[in-house]
Design a protein around this motif. Structure first.
Motif, PDB file in Angstrom:
ATOM      1  N   ARG A  14       0.836  -1.199   0.000  1.00 27.20           N
ATOM      2  CA  ARG A  14       0.000   0.000   0.000  1.00 27.20           C
ATOM      3  C   ARG A  14       0.879   1.259   0.000  1.00 27.20           C
ATOM      4  NH1 ARG A  14      -5.357  -0.744   1.125  1.00 27.20           N
ATOM      5  NH2 ARG A  14      -5.981  -2.830   1.846  1.00 27.20           N
ATOM      6  N   GLY A  15       0.514   2.207  -0.852  1.00 25.40           N
ATOM      7  CA  GLY A  15       1.276   3.445  -0.943  1.00 25.40           C
ATOM      8  C   GLY A  15       2.524   3.321  -1.785  1.00 25.40           C
ATOM      9  N   LEU A  16       2.816   2.110  -2.261  1.00 23.06           N
ATOM     10  CA  LEU A  16       4.003   1.860  -3.068  1.00 23.06           C
ATOM     11  C   LEU A  16       3.809   2.403  -4.475  1.00 23.06           C
ATOM     12  CD1 LEU A  16       6.687   0.309  -2.506  1.00 23.06           C
ATOM     13  CD2 LEU A  16       5.637  -1.669  -3.635  1.00 23.06           C
ATOM     14  N   ARG A  17       4.907   2.844  -5.088  1.00 17.51           N
ATOM     15  CA  ARG A  17       4.883   3.260  -6.488  1.00 17.51           C
ATOM     16  C   ARG A  17       5.805   2.346  -7.284  1.00 17.51           C
ATOM     17  NH1 ARG A  17       6.471   9.417  -5.516  1.00 17.51           N
ATOM     18  NH2 ARG A  17       7.959   8.279  -4.223  1.00 17.51           N
ATOM     19  N   GLU A  18       5.463   2.123  -8.548  1.00 16.57           N
ATOM     20  CA  GLU A  18       6.253   1.178  -9.347  1.00 16.57           C
ATOM     21  C   GLU A  18       7.721   1.575  -9.435  1.00 16.57           C
ATOM     22  OE1 GLU A  18       4.085  -1.298 -12.618  1.00 16.57           O
ATOM     23  OE2 GLU A  18       3.701   0.829 -13.023  1.00 16.57           O
ATOM     24  N   ASP A  53      -5.431   5.611  -1.144  1.00 16.46           N
ATOM     25  CA  ASP A  53      -5.848   4.263  -1.553  1.00 16.46           C
ATOM     26  C   ASP A  53      -5.164   3.937  -2.883  1.00 16.46           C
ATOM     27  OD1 ASP A  53      -7.016   1.816  -1.929  1.00 16.46           O
ATOM     28  OD2 ASP A  53      -9.068   2.566  -2.171  1.00 16.46           O
ATOM     29  N   ASN A  54      -3.886   3.693  -2.790  1.00 17.61           N
ATOM     30  CA  ASN A  54      -3.092   3.384  -3.974  1.00 17.61           C
ATOM     31  C   ASN A  54      -1.955   2.453  -3.564  1.00 17.61           C
ATOM     32  OD1 ASN A  54      -1.937   5.986  -2.688  1.00 17.61           O
ATOM     33  ND2 ASN A  54      -0.233   5.229  -3.948  1.00 17.61           N
ATOM     34  N   GLY A  55      -1.323   1.880  -4.540  1.00 17.98           N
ATOM     35  CA  GLY A  55      -0.218   0.980  -4.256  1.00 17.98           C
ATOM     36  C   GLY A  55       0.091   0.117  -5.457  1.00 17.98           C
ATOM     37  N   VAL A  56       0.817  -0.968  -5.211  1.00 19.11           N
ATOM     38  CA  VAL A  56       1.250  -1.864  -6.281  1.00 19.11           C
ATOM     39  C   VAL A  56       1.067  -3.314  -5.845  1.00 19.11           C
ATOM     40  CG1 VAL A  56       3.197  -2.628  -7.698  1.00 19.11           C
ATOM     41  CG2 VAL A  56       2.953  -0.203  -7.150  1.00 19.11           C
ATOM     42  N   GLY A 104      10.299   0.380   3.012  1.00 20.92           N
ATOM     43  CA  GLY A 104       9.666   0.877   4.228  1.00 20.92           C
ATOM     44  C   GLY A 104       8.179   0.612   4.277  1.00 20.92           C
ATOM     45  N   VAL A 105       7.667  -0.148   3.305  1.00 18.69           N
ATOM     46  CA  VAL A 105       6.243  -0.469   3.237  1.00 18.69           C
ATOM     47  C   VAL A 105       6.022  -1.894   3.747  1.00 18.69           C
ATOM     48  CG1 VAL A 105       4.285  -0.842   1.678  1.00 18.69           C
ATOM     49  CG2 VAL A 105       5.806   1.111   1.330  1.00 18.69           C
ATOM     50  N   GLN A 106       4.935  -2.109   4.477  1.00 17.35           N
ATOM     51  CA  GLN A 106       4.604  -3.437   4.991  1.00 17.35           C
ATOM     52  C   GLN A 106       3.978  -4.274   3.875  1.00 17.35           C
ATOM     53  OE1 GLN A 106       5.179  -4.821   8.023  1.00 17.35           O
ATOM     54  NE2 GLN A 106       4.276  -6.742   7.249  1.00 17.35           N
ATOM     55  N   ASN A 108      -7.612  -7.742  -7.144  1.00 14.36           N
ATOM     56  CA  ASN A 108      -8.486  -6.576  -7.254  1.00 14.36           C
ATOM     57  C   ASN A 108      -8.857  -6.017  -5.883  1.00 14.36           C
ATOM     58  OD1 ASN A 108      -8.759  -6.619 -10.112  1.00 14.36           O
ATOM     59  ND2 ASN A 108     -10.094  -8.413  -9.904  1.00 14.36           N
ATOM     60  N   ALA A 109      -8.358  -6.667  -4.821  1.00 13.12           N
ATOM     61  CA  ALA A 109      -8.726  -6.240  -3.472  1.00 13.12           C
ATOM     62  C   ALA A 109      -8.055  -4.921  -3.115  1.00 13.12           C
ATOM     63  CB  ALA A 109      -8.336  -7.324  -2.479  1.00 13.12           C
TER      64      ALA A 109
END
Length: 257
Positions: free
Chosen positions: A182-186, A216-219, A246-248, A256-257
């Motif tokens: 969650r919150g991760l960017r490619e 509400d974004n992430g990879v 640093g992301v869990q 799709n969740a």
């Protein structure tokens, strides 16, 4: 991909799909049905209700893939031309199938509905084709060579798959794992993910971002392999890649969740 493993293509037929009036879910449900059988869908096309385009697409896809699934265009109306196009693609005649027309006549009689010339169109089957049972609404699909022709209505198409499944040559099952950040960017994981892809050539790796709004974004990182024994190792490595930012990491069953 395993050498000689079966593959599939899906041909979606209908002006309503190209216009946006109808939202397709047949591709998703066909691919989901075939995946546990080890038959990956490698290509999909959407063509209008134009006979020449249906014929060209059918002939192209059936020469390239083990199986082709078409959906749409086998109903009772004037624009339901898929059956005729399939017959022409295979160079065979088409006419009312005696068993199908008898079955439909009985069904409509039981419903108290006239078995009109329009409804009789749904009994027209290319010569030499095998019937595909329709447990939902009665009017069948059919199999011509390696091409399965299904209805466009999703519930009917899904019901027809149950009759098709036992006919298929199965392949190696693809095992998958999905790890979410969650919150991760490619861009945060592109370099280590690329290095992992080189390190593990027997695993297909994919990166799928989502953005539903601020916060509400992430990879999703998805790994696929026929070697089930690699799943624990690749899971650890994907989780390590996400943790390093640093992301869990979170393991999810539905991407799709």
């Amino acid at each position: 991909m395993i050498k000689n493993s079966p593959t599939a293509a899906v041909l979606l037929i209908g002006d309503e799909l190209l216009s946006g009036r109808t939202r397709d879910i047949n591709l998703q449900q066909i691919a989901s049905y075939l995946a546990p059988l080890g038959i990956p869908v490698r290509e999909t096309r959407i063509v209008p209700d134009v006979e020449e385009e249906i014929i060209e697409a059918v002939n192209s896809l059936r020469a390239k893939y083990t199986y082709v699934f078409t959906t749409g265009g086998i109903g009772p109306t004037h624009d339901d031309i898929t059956a005729d196009a399939i017959a022409k693609a295979f160079g065979v005649e088409i006419s009312e199938h005696p068993e199908v027309t008898a079955m439909l006549a009985k069904r409509y009689e039981e419903m108290g509905t006239d078995y009109t010339p329009a409804r009789r169109r749904m009994a027209r089957i290319p010569h030499g084709a095998q019937i595909v049972a329709n447990p939902v609404s009665g009017a069948p699909g059919f199999q011509t060579g390696n091409v399965f022709t299904l209805a466009g209505v999703p519930s009917v198409a899904r019901g027809m798959l149950e009759d098709i499944g036992p006919r298929l040559e199965t392949g190696a099952v693809i095992h998958k794992v999905t790890i979410r950040g969650r919150g991760l960017r490619e861009g945060d994981i592109a370099e280590p993910l690329g290095a992992l892809a080189k390190e593990m050539p027997d695993v297909a790796l994919g990166s799928y971002p989502w953005f539903r709004g601020i916060g509400d974004n992430g990879v999703h990182l998805v790994a696929s392999t026929i070697q089930e024994s690699l799943i624990p190792m690749i899971t650890d490595k994907l989780e390590a890649i996400i943790s390093a930012t640093g992301v869990q990491p979170e393991r999810v069953e539905d991407a799709n969740a």
